[in-house]
Design a protein around this motif. Structure first.
Motif, PDB file in Angstrom:
ATOM      1  N   THR A 146     -20.357 -38.402 -89.300  1.00  9.06           N
ATOM      2  CA  THR A 146     -19.117 -38.096 -90.088  1.00  9.06           C
ATOM      3  C   THR A 146     -19.433 -36.407 -91.360  1.00  9.06           C
ATOM      4  N   ILE A 147     -19.712 -35.901 -91.265  1.00 10.19           N
ATOM      5  CA  ILE A 147     -19.791 -34.758 -92.247  1.00 10.19           C
ATOM      6  C   ILE A 147     -18.909 -34.521 -93.147  1.00 10.19           C
ATOM      7  N   ALA A 148     -18.604 -34.757 -94.302  1.00 14.15           N
ATOM      8  CA  ALA A 148     -17.492 -34.007 -95.010  1.00 14.15           C
ATOM      9  C   ALA A 148     -18.078 -33.006 -95.457  1.00 14.15           C
ATOM     10  N   VAL A 149     -16.968 -31.899 -95.889  1.00 15.07           N
ATOM     11  CA  VAL A 149     -17.111 -30.470 -96.117  1.00 15.07           C
ATOM     12  C   VAL A 149     -15.387 -30.791 -96.670  1.00 15.07           C
ATOM     13  N   VAL A 150     -15.618 -29.218 -97.787  1.00 12.81           N
ATOM     14  CA  VAL A 150     -14.355 -28.674 -98.358  1.00 12.81           C
ATOM     15  C   VAL A 150     -13.383 -28.074 -97.859  1.00 12.81           C
ATOM     16  N   ASN A 151     -12.149 -27.794 -97.261  1.00 12.83           N
ATOM     17  CA  ASN A 151     -11.795 -26.393 -96.420  1.00 12.83           C
ATOM     18  C   ASN A 151     -12.196 -25.010 -97.187  1.00 12.83           C
ATOM     19  N   ASP A 152     -12.415 -24.060 -96.638  1.00 11.19           N
ATOM     20  CA  ASP A 152     -12.634 -22.936 -96.874  1.00 11.19           C
ATOM     21  C   ASP A 152     -13.841 -22.587 -97.614  1.00 11.19           C
ATOM     22  N   SER A 153     -15.159 -23.550 -97.797  1.00 15.83           N
ATOM     23  CA  SER A 153     -15.843 -23.755 -98.772  1.00 15.83           C
ATOM     24  C   SER A 153     -17.051 -23.067 -97.213  1.00 15.83           C
ATOM     25  N   ILE A 154     -17.964 -22.619 -98.345  1.00 11.32           N
ATOM     26  CA  ILE A 154     -19.364 -21.571 -97.612  1.00 11.32           C
ATOM     27  C   ILE A 154     -20.156 -23.562 -96.726  1.00 11.32           C
ATOM     28  N   GLY A 155     -19.243 -24.376 -97.431  1.00  7.77           N
ATOM     29  CA  GLY A 155     -20.363 -25.441 -96.670  1.00  7.77           C
ATOM     30  C   GLY A 155     -19.268 -25.950 -95.443  1.00  7.77           C
ATOM     31  N   ALA A 156     -17.737 -25.575 -95.098  1.00  2.00           N
ATOM     32  CA  ALA A 156     -17.238 -25.799 -94.188  1.00  2.00           C
ATOM     33  C   ALA A 156     -17.126 -24.602 -93.145  1.00  2.00           C
ATOM     34  N   SER A 157     -18.362 -23.322 -93.639  1.00  2.00           N
ATOM     35  CA  SER A 157     -18.612 -22.187 -93.217  1.00  2.00           C
ATOM     36  C   SER A 157     -19.524 -23.130 -91.898  1.00  2.00           C
TER      37      SER A 157
END
Length: 265
Positions: A146-157
């Motif tokens: 499981t990889i966590a990201v913040v919504n609409d961030s460059i990490g999520a992209s």
């Protein structure tokens, strides 16, 4: 087309262009008239940090204050959840975004980007115990990860293209994403390289940054509403001037490459 029709069409185009120019100048004029620049930020260390008293500091907080000072107006720094900040700009709640905003083609459809004022990268933080048997990035690309990201961030992209087989879990704030990995509910966290670096530094017994280089490098710019050309022109001139006089590089070095600011918090 008759000569009368041509004249009428020409007049319509002239009027339309005048209205466009007026619209472009509106935001900058309003900022100067109201003597207040409303800057949207998001809480990501060390871009913008809020202490226990609610006071804001950080790279983008310094930029917002310097930008307003150079315009001769007061700064009004408004904190948003990341996925609310671009809608807030388009609603007219803020005049400019200064929030570690990565330049992407998708975002360019929603707002105007200034010249870049910084450069960053996307990094990976991992839960040390949950990933202690993993020896490569490839092993993290697994359905049980499981990889966590913040919504609409460059990490999520970026995360879905790097971890195509993993479970990408999206959170609306950095605090929630970081809490998930600290509690062992996620194996990794993809975010700005600076964010994951300081996150690991603050939680060195639990969190690690396993990669020496970022997954991806990107440019950071101001964001303004579509058509705000006069404000955009000012921001571009500001970036050029504050890069030339070394204020921007020195401020970035302070927040990203030193630990002096941590002692002052």
């Amino acid at each position: 087309m008759t000569s009368v029709a041509k004249i009428f069409t020409g007049l319509c185009l002239l009027v339309a262009s005048l209205f466009t120019l007026q619209a472009q100048a509106d935001t900058l004029d309003k900022v100067l008239d109201k003597e207040t620049l409303r800057v949207g930020v998001a809480l990501f260390t060390p871009w913008t940090i809020k202490n226990e008293k609610g006071e804001l500091s950080g790279f983008d907080a310094d930029i917002a204050r310097k930008l307003a000072a150079d315009m001769g107006v007061k700064p009004e720094i408004k904190v948003y959840e990341w996925d609310d900040i671009m809608p807030a700009l388009n609603k007219g709640e803020i005049d400019v975004i200064a929030a570690g905003l990565a330049v992407t083609p998708k975002r360019a459809l929603r707002l105007e980007f200034s010249q870049p004022y910084s450069e960053s990268g996307v990094g990976l933080a991992t839960h040390t115990d949950k990933t202690k048997h993993i020896r490569s990035l490839t092993e993290l690309n697994h359905k049980d990860i499981t990889i966590a990201v913040v919504n609409d961030s460059i990490g999520a992209s970026l995360a879905p293209s790097v971890f195509t087989q993993a479970n990408i879990q999206t959170f609306d704030t950095a605090d929630k994403a970081e809490k998930a990995i600290l509690e062992g509910k996620a194996h990794g966290y993809v975010a700005s390289q600076a964010v994951v670096r300081f996150f690991a530094m603050d939680n060195s017994d639990t969190i690690d940054v396993p990669l020496p280089e970022p997954l991806l490098s990107y440019k950071v710019s101001f964001g303004v509403r579509k058509g705000d050309q006069a404000l955009l022109n000012f921001l571009n001139a500001w970036v050029m001037a504050r890069t030339a006089d070394r204020w921007l590089p020195a401020t970035q070095d302070y927040w990203f490459d030193s630990l002096e600011w941590r002692e002052a918090q």
